[in-house]
Motif scaffolding. Sequence first.
Motif, PDB file in Angstrom:
ATOM      1  N   ALA A 176       0.826  -1.204   0.000  1.00 56.97           N
ATOM      2  CA  ALA A 176       0.000   0.000   0.000  1.00 56.97           C
ATOM      3  C   ALA A 176       0.863   1.257   0.000  1.00 56.97           C
ATOM      4  O   ALA A 176       0.555   2.237  -0.700  1.00 56.97           O
ATOM      5  CB  ALA A 176      -0.923  -0.014   1.214  1.00 56.97           C
ATOM      6  N   GLU A 177       1.945   1.231   0.755  1.00 49.45           N
ATOM      7  CA  GLU A 177       2.834   2.402   0.807  1.00 49.45           C
ATOM      8  C   GLU A 177       3.508   2.647  -0.538  1.00 49.45           C
ATOM      9  O   GLU A 177       3.612   3.793  -0.993  1.00 49.45           O
ATOM     10  CB  GLU A 177       3.885   2.194   1.902  1.00 49.45           C
ATOM     11  N   VAL A 178       3.962   1.584  -1.177  1.00 52.02           N
ATOM     12  CA  VAL A 178       4.634   1.730  -2.474  1.00 52.02           C
ATOM     13  C   VAL A 178       3.665   2.283  -3.509  1.00 52.02           C
ATOM     14  O   VAL A 178       3.976   3.246  -4.234  1.00 52.02           O
ATOM     15  CB  VAL A 178       5.220   0.385  -2.936  1.00 52.02           C
ATOM     16  N   TYR A 179       2.476   1.709  -3.590  1.00 52.74           N
ATOM     17  CA  TYR A 179       1.510   2.168  -4.587  1.00 52.74           C
ATOM     18  C   TYR A 179       1.007   3.570  -4.278  1.00 52.74           C
ATOM     19  O   TYR A 179       0.744   4.363  -5.203  1.00 52.74           O
ATOM     20  CB  TYR A 179       0.361   1.166  -4.712  1.00 52.74           C
ATOM     21  N   ALA A 180       0.876   3.912  -3.006  1.00 48.97           N
ATOM     22  CA  ALA A 180       0.458   5.268  -2.651  1.00 48.97           C
ATOM     23  C   ALA A 180       1.457   6.290  -3.180  1.00 48.97           C
ATOM     24  O   ALA A 180       1.077   7.335  -3.737  1.00 48.97           O
ATOM     25  CB  ALA A 180       0.315   5.398  -1.139  1.00 48.97           C
ATOM     26  N   GLY A 181       2.745   6.001  -3.016  1.00 50.78           N
ATOM     27  CA  GLY A 181       3.774   6.911  -3.496  1.00 50.78           C
ATOM     28  C   GLY A 181       3.770   7.048  -5.003  1.00 50.78           C
ATOM     29  O   GLY A 181       3.907   8.157  -5.549  1.00 50.78           O
ATOM     30  N   LEU A 182       3.599   5.920  -5.720  1.00 53.23           N
ATOM     31  CA  LEU A 182       3.609   5.962  -7.183  1.00 53.23           C
ATOM     32  C   LEU A 182       2.386   6.709  -7.719  1.00 53.23           C
ATOM     33  O   LEU A 182       2.500   7.539  -8.629  1.00 53.23           O
ATOM     34  CB  LEU A 182       3.645   4.547  -7.748  1.00 53.23           C
ATOM     35  N   LEU A 183       1.225   6.420  -7.151  1.00 51.11           N
ATOM     36  CA  LEU A 183       0.009   7.083  -7.628  1.00 51.11           C
ATOM     37  C   LEU A 183       0.055   8.583  -7.368  1.00 51.11           C
ATOM     38  O   LEU A 183      -0.441   9.376  -8.171  1.00 51.11           O
ATOM     39  CB  LEU A 183      -1.213   6.448  -6.966  1.00 51.11           C
ATOM     40  N   THR A 221      -8.593  -2.550  -1.319  1.00 50.27           N
ATOM     41  CA  THR A 221      -8.352  -1.525  -0.302  1.00 50.27           C
ATOM     42  C   THR A 221      -7.454  -0.425  -0.841  1.00 50.27           C
ATOM     43  O   THR A 221      -7.706   0.770  -0.619  1.00 50.27           O
ATOM     44  CB  THR A 221      -7.722  -2.159   0.953  1.00 50.27           C
ATOM     45  N   VAL A 222      -6.400  -0.803  -1.553  1.00 50.56           N
ATOM     46  CA  VAL A 222      -5.514   0.192  -2.173  1.00 50.56           C
ATOM     47  C   VAL A 222      -6.299   1.051  -3.156  1.00 50.56           C
ATOM     48  O   VAL A 222      -6.158   2.286  -3.192  1.00 50.56           O
ATOM     49  CB  VAL A 222      -4.325  -0.500  -2.871  1.00 50.56           C
ATOM     50  N   LEU A 223      -7.147   0.427  -3.955  1.00 53.20           N
ATOM     51  CA  LEU A 223      -7.936   1.182  -4.926  1.00 53.20           C
ATOM     52  C   LEU A 223      -8.861   2.178  -4.222  1.00 53.20           C
ATOM     53  O   LEU A 223      -8.964   3.339  -4.633  1.00 53.20           O
ATOM     54  CB  LEU A 223      -8.770   0.225  -5.781  1.00 53.20           C
ATOM     55  N   ALA A 224      -9.526   1.725  -3.187  1.00 51.61           N
ATOM     56  CA  ALA A 224     -10.461   2.598  -2.472  1.00 51.61           C
ATOM     57  C   ALA A 224      -9.745   3.775  -1.821  1.00 51.61           C
ATOM     58  O   ALA A 224     -10.256   4.906  -1.801  1.00 51.61           O
ATOM     59  CB  ALA A 224     -11.216   1.797  -1.419  1.00 51.61           C
ATOM     60  N   ASP A 225      -8.535   3.524  -1.303  1.00 54.01           N
ATOM     61  CA  ASP A 225      -7.788   4.576  -0.617  1.00 54.01           C
ATOM     62  C   ASP A 225      -7.239   5.627  -1.571  1.00 54.01           C
ATOM     63  O   ASP A 225      -6.911   6.746  -1.139  1.00 54.01           O
ATOM     64  CB  ASP A 225      -6.632   3.964   0.180  1.00 54.01           C
TER      65      ASP A 225
END
Length: 401
Positions: A176-183, A221-225
């Motif tokens: 989740a942290e990695v994808y949050a940073g990339l997005l 969950t990642v998508l929703a966040d």
Amino acid sequence: MIELPDENGALTRYRPNREPRAFTSDSTPFRSRSVLAAAPVVGDPLAANEPFGPPLGPPPPQALDWEATLTIRRQLWSHGFTVAEALDTAHRGAGLDWPTAAELIRRTGTAAAEAGGRFAAGVGTDQLDPFSPHSRDAVVAAYEEQLDVVNEAGGQPVIQASAQLAQAVQSPEEYAEVYAGLLAKSARPALVHWLLPEWVPGHSGYWGHQDPAAATDAFLTVLADHADHIDGVKVAPLSPRAETALRRRLPAGIRFYTGDYDTYAELIAGDEQGFSDALSPVFTPIAPLAAEALRTLDNGDADTFRKQLGQAHALSAHLFAGPGRSTLFFKTGLVFLSWLSGHIGHFRMVWAEHGARSVPHLAQAYRLADELGLFADPELAAHRIARFLDMSGIPQEGSSR
């Protein structure tokens, strides 16, 4: 007449279609669906694009015919498609290294701006050595390097699952942290692309879970966040039933991009609970016909859309058919039909993949495309298939043999 071999090797006399269908080019994007056509690349015929390197050594660099490669993309833009660039259809990770992929993304960005077209491009970590472990920081840096190239070129990022990331992180929180940073660093709403372990064993345990249901929950969950930063997702392989079920669980506003090449017409048409958009190479060889069908759907006629796009089912099924891993060679048929159509001047591919499909397979691809009226110049297509068959050991009328 042309002597065409069938898939059992028997020759039949075939009379080419002399009346192509009158398709209208319209470069405006489709209104009712987002449709991304994954485009193949064309090899430089003057380069030493050998399929294998020396024993235990890396394969030789592969060179592209840039003008032919971009011509295929211009053809897709002329019918309103968004080009999906630098994915596996473009030999990404299978003949195309990251420096060449980066150049492809940049050139596509320039061509898209000139044509008024749109494109999306893959963001991954394939510049890293696949046989060595890498830290999370190294994997993130690789992602960010590629993301910067796509952002600067004006493309929509397609953030691909990474086997290197699966080795570097373990928990759902780390993913989740990695994808949050990339997005957060994406200049445009991104696509999140997840190939399941059935296709990429290195993706086992992705999203921090070995169990598929738990992995899917973590993914959602990642998508929703981060829904504000996400345009859509592609997950494959999924059966039509599984795709529909997952699509119905997506957060509001996030699209599901189908890559199905069998029941794609029905998935795109959808039902009372929704529909799939599309990211697929299936549209490249049928672009004029598919565009006509999609504009029918834009006008609200789903039944006619199904019938129009359904005409191409036999050709699509044929191009992607094959036992075992031969399905990977669908790109051969795409480039072959582009050559027969007159879009490009030769039939050469990176890693010598023009030889990956049999003569009967390619002959049947010609017949199916010709019967659909897809060739704007059927005489040219007939001339080229006859030349190809003649040089493949199947003499044709007028041959000098």
